[in-house]
Structures are given as structure tokens and as C-alpha cells.
Write a protein that holds these residues in place. Sequence first.
Motif, PDB file in Angstrom:
ATOM      1  N   UNK A   1      18.474 -13.588  -6.936  1.00 37.86           N
ATOM      2  CA  UNK A   1      19.854 -13.926  -6.996  1.00 37.86           C
ATOM      3  C   UNK A   1      20.534 -14.363  -6.235  1.00 37.86           C
ATOM      4  N   UNK A   2      20.013 -13.764  -4.617  1.00 36.62           N
ATOM      5  CA  UNK A   2      19.753 -15.012  -3.478  1.00 36.62           C
ATOM      6  C   UNK A   2      18.745 -15.893  -3.266  1.00 36.62           C
ATOM      7  N   UNK A   3      18.234 -15.784  -3.737  1.00 39.95           N
ATOM      8  CA  UNK A   3      17.318 -17.235  -3.617  1.00 39.95           C
ATOM      9  C   UNK A   3      18.070 -18.286  -4.381  1.00 39.95           C
ATOM     10  N   UNK A   4      18.321 -17.733  -5.791  1.00 39.48           N
ATOM     11  CA  UNK A   4      18.556 -18.669  -7.077  1.00 39.48           C
ATOM     12  C   UNK A   4      20.333 -19.447  -5.947  1.00 39.48           C
ATOM     13  N   UNK A   5      21.206 -18.745  -5.592  1.00 32.92           N
ATOM     14  CA  UNK A   5      22.487 -19.046  -4.600  1.00 32.92           C
ATOM     15  C   UNK A   5      21.773 -19.810  -3.349  1.00 32.92           C
ATOM     16  N   UNK A   6      20.836 -19.763  -2.913  1.00 38.09           N
ATOM     17  CA  UNK A   6      20.266 -20.950  -1.692  1.00 38.09           C
ATOM     18  C   UNK A   6      19.776 -21.457  -2.684  1.00 38.09           C
TER      19      UNK A   6
ATOM     20  N   UNK B   1      16.376  -7.096  -7.632  1.00 39.36           N
ATOM     21  CA  UNK B   1      17.151  -7.200  -8.579  1.00 39.36           C
ATOM     22  C   UNK B   1      18.228  -7.902  -7.132  1.00 39.36           C
ATOM     23  N   UNK B   2      18.080  -8.041  -5.673  1.00 40.89           N
ATOM     24  CA  UNK B   2      18.255  -8.542  -4.513  1.00 40.89           C
ATOM     25  C   UNK B   2      18.391  -9.970  -4.573  1.00 40.89           C
TER      26      UNK B   2
ATOM     27  N   UNK C   1       1.019  -1.635   0.220  1.00 41.43           N
ATOM     28  CA  UNK C   1      -0.277   0.277   0.250  1.00 41.43           C
ATOM     29  C   UNK C   1       1.306   1.167   0.309  1.00 41.43           C
ATOM     30  N   UNK C   2       2.425   1.004   0.228  1.00 38.12           N
ATOM     31  CA  UNK C   2       3.349   2.208   0.319  1.00 38.12           C
ATOM     32  C   UNK C   2       4.401   2.437  -0.723  1.00 38.12           C
ATOM     33  N   UNK C   3       2.954   1.684  -1.775  1.00 37.61           N
ATOM     34  CA  UNK C   3       4.409   1.964  -2.887  1.00 37.61           C
ATOM     35  C   UNK C   3       5.427   0.930  -3.109  1.00 37.61           C
ATOM     36  N   UNK C   4       5.810   0.333  -2.385  1.00 35.15           N
ATOM     37  CA  UNK C   4       6.864  -0.177  -2.413  1.00 35.15           C
ATOM     38  C   UNK C   4       6.861  -1.428  -2.712  1.00 35.15           C
ATOM     39  N   UNK C   5       7.993  -1.953  -3.645  1.00 35.52           N
ATOM     40  CA  UNK C   5       7.384  -3.356  -4.081  1.00 35.52           C
ATOM     41  C   UNK C   5       7.984  -4.332  -3.283  1.00 35.52           C
ATOM     42  N   UNK C   6       7.237  -5.589  -3.444  1.00 39.98           N
ATOM     43  CA  UNK C   6       7.294  -6.269  -1.947  1.00 39.98           C
ATOM     44  C   UNK C   6       8.829  -6.883  -2.599  1.00 39.98           C
ATOM     45  N   UNK C   7       9.196  -7.611  -3.953  1.00 39.61           N
ATOM     46  CA  UNK C   7       9.866  -8.638  -4.216  1.00 39.61           C
ATOM     47  C   UNK C   7      11.049  -7.415  -4.616  1.00 39.61           C
ATOM     48  N   UNK C   8      12.759  -7.376  -4.504  1.00 41.47           N
ATOM     49  CA  UNK C   8      13.296  -6.756  -5.185  1.00 41.47           C
ATOM     50  C   UNK C   8      13.864  -7.525  -5.887  1.00 41.47           C
TER      51      UNK C   8
END
Length: 81
Positions: free
Chosen positions: A29-34, A25-26, A16-23
Motif C-alpha cells: 500500500x505504501x508503494x502504491x500510494x507513492x 501488508x505495509x 536467513x533469520x526467517x523474516x520476510x523481506x517485504x511485508x
Amino acid sequence: MRVRAEQATFCTGQTLKGEVVTDALVARPVATIMMMVFFSGLALDIAFPAAVLTVMASLKWLVENWPATNDLSFDRKAETA
């Protein structure tokens, strides 16, 4: 009206604040490495015991099929001469 606005922002991946839930760019790659670490750990969990068991079976076969000392050909020739 507010419910529709919340549904629309949820569908676009924003709060609701306009921020993207999942960034992307970060987080990606972190999920892929995990995931790479997890699945490589699973592969090693299977591959390492398989390699150890292969070596053990090979050594067992080698010990069982190794010729005895009395069965060597040069010992027979020495006894008959």
C-alpha cells in the motif's frame, strides 16, 4: 550446503533469520500510494500548463476577433438616422 539454503530462502523472500523481506501488508500500500502521488504529479505537470496555454490562446483569439467599436451595427444605424 549453506549456499543452497541461502538460495532457497532468498527465492522464497525470506532472510536467513526467517523474516520476510517485504511485508506485503505495509509495503504494497505504501508503494502504491507513492506511485499514485508521483504519477498524479506528472499529470498535473502536463495538465496545468496545457490549461493555461489554452486560456491564453482563447483570450488572444477573442481580442483579435472582437469587433471594433466603429463596426457595431447600432452605431451605423445611429449615424444614418
